[in-house]
Design a protein around this motif. Sequence first.
Motif, short mmCIF file in Angstrom:
data_model
loop_
_atom_site.label_atom_id
_atom_site.label_comp_id
_atom_site.label_asym_id
_atom_site.label_seq_id
_atom_site.Cartn_x
_atom_site.Cartn_y
_atom_site.Cartn_z
N THR A 200 0.83 -1.20 0.00
CA THR A 200 0.00 0.00 0.00
C THR A 200 0.87 1.25 0.00
O THR A 200 0.62 2.20 -0.76
CB THR A 200 -0.95 0.01 1.21
N VAL A 201 1.88 1.27 0.84
CA VAL A 201 2.79 2.42 0.89
C VAL A 201 3.57 2.53 -0.42
O VAL A 201 3.74 3.63 -0.96
CB VAL A 201 3.73 2.32 2.10
N ALA A 202 4.01 1.41 -0.94
CA ALA A 202 4.74 1.41 -2.21
C ALA A 202 3.87 1.96 -3.34
O ALA A 202 4.35 2.71 -4.19
CB ALA A 202 5.24 0.01 -2.54
N GLU A 203 2.58 1.62 -3.34
CA GLU A 203 1.64 2.14 -4.35
C GLU A 203 1.49 3.65 -4.23
O GLU A 203 1.48 4.37 -5.23
CB GLU A 203 0.26 1.50 -4.17
N THR A 204 1.36 4.12 -3.01
CA THR A 204 1.24 5.56 -2.78
C THR A 204 2.49 6.28 -3.25
O THR A 204 2.42 7.32 -3.90
CB THR A 204 0.99 5.85 -1.29
N LEU A 205 3.63 5.73 -2.95
CA LEU A 205 4.90 6.30 -3.38
C LEU A 205 4.98 6.35 -4.91
O LEU A 205 5.43 7.35 -5.48
CB LEU A 205 6.05 5.48 -2.81
N GLU A 206 4.51 5.32 -5.55
CA GLU A 206 4.50 5.30 -7.02
C GLU A 206 3.57 6.37 -7.57
O GLU A 206 3.88 7.02 -8.58
CB GLU A 206 4.10 3.92 -7.54
N ARG A 207 2.44 6.61 -6.92
CA ARG A 207 1.53 7.67 -7.37
C ARG A 207 2.19 9.04 -7.23
O ARG A 207 2.03 9.90 -8.10
CB ARG A 207 0.21 7.62 -6.59
N VAL A 208 2.91 9.25 -6.14
CA VAL A 208 3.63 10.51 -5.96
C VAL A 208 4.68 10.66 -7.05
O VAL A 208 4.81 11.73 -7.67
CB VAL A 208 4.29 10.58 -4.56
N ARG A 209 5.43 9.61 -7.32
CA ARG A 209 6.46 9.66 -8.35
C ARG A 209 5.84 10.00 -9.71
O ARG A 209 6.33 10.85 -10.45
CB ARG A 209 7.20 8.32 -8.45
N ALA A 210 4.73 9.33 -10.05
CA ALA A 210 4.07 9.57 -11.33
C ALA A 210 3.53 11.00 -11.41
O ALA A 210 3.63 11.65 -12.46
CB ALA A 210 2.94 8.56 -11.53
N HIS A 211 2.96 11.49 -10.34
CA HIS A 211 2.44 12.86 -10.31
C HIS A 211 3.57 13.86 -10.54
O HIS A 211 3.43 14.80 -11.33
CB HIS A 211 1.75 13.14 -8.98
N CYS A 212 4.69 13.66 -9.88
CA CYS A 212 5.84 14.55 -10.03
C CYS A 212 6.38 14.49 -11.46
O CYS A 212 6.70 15.52 -12.05
CB CYS A 212 6.92 14.22 -9.02
N ALA B 23 4.71 13.75 -14.17
CA ALA B 23 3.74 14.41 -15.05
C ALA B 23 3.82 15.93 -14.92
O ALA B 23 3.62 16.65 -15.91
CB ALA B 23 2.33 13.93 -14.73
N ALA B 24 4.13 16.41 -13.74
CA ALA B 24 4.23 17.85 -13.50
C ALA B 24 5.62 18.40 -13.82
O ALA B 24 5.84 19.60 -13.72
CB ALA B 24 3.87 18.16 -12.04
N GLY B 25 6.54 17.50 -14.15
CA GLY B 25 7.90 17.94 -14.45
C GLY B 25 8.68 18.38 -13.23
O GLY B 25 9.59 19.18 -13.32
N ARG B 26 8.31 17.84 -12.08
CA ARG B 26 8.99 18.20 -10.83
C ARG B 26 9.90 17.07 -10.38
O ARG B 26 9.48 15.91 -10.32
CB ARG B 26 7.98 18.46 -9.72
N PRO B 27 11.12 17.40 -10.03
CA PRO B 27 11.99 16.37 -9.48
C PRO B 27 11.50 15.96 -8.10
O PRO B 27 10.88 16.74 -7.39
CB PRO B 27 13.35 17.07 -9.40
#
Length: 84
Positions: free
Chosen positions: A33-45, A47-51
Amino acid sequence: VIDAELAAYSPALAERPQIVVVNKIELADGDATVAETLERVRAHCAAAGRPWHGISAVTGRGLAELMRDVADRLQVLPWAPAAR
């Protein structure tokens, strides 16, 4: 939400480059569950072009990479006055 708060406080501050830092990265080890959340954060960043960097203040994991990235980015940025 954070971007809106930054812009409300100081539009100039909101325009500055950002790095997203996620702490407690060690919680993702063995927890899907935590790994999934972390992956969503990574994907969001991405997509937004944020490191972004995942770190663990407890274990030190990711801190050296974060500090190198911050130092590298500061080298190429022009000096800016403190936000008001």
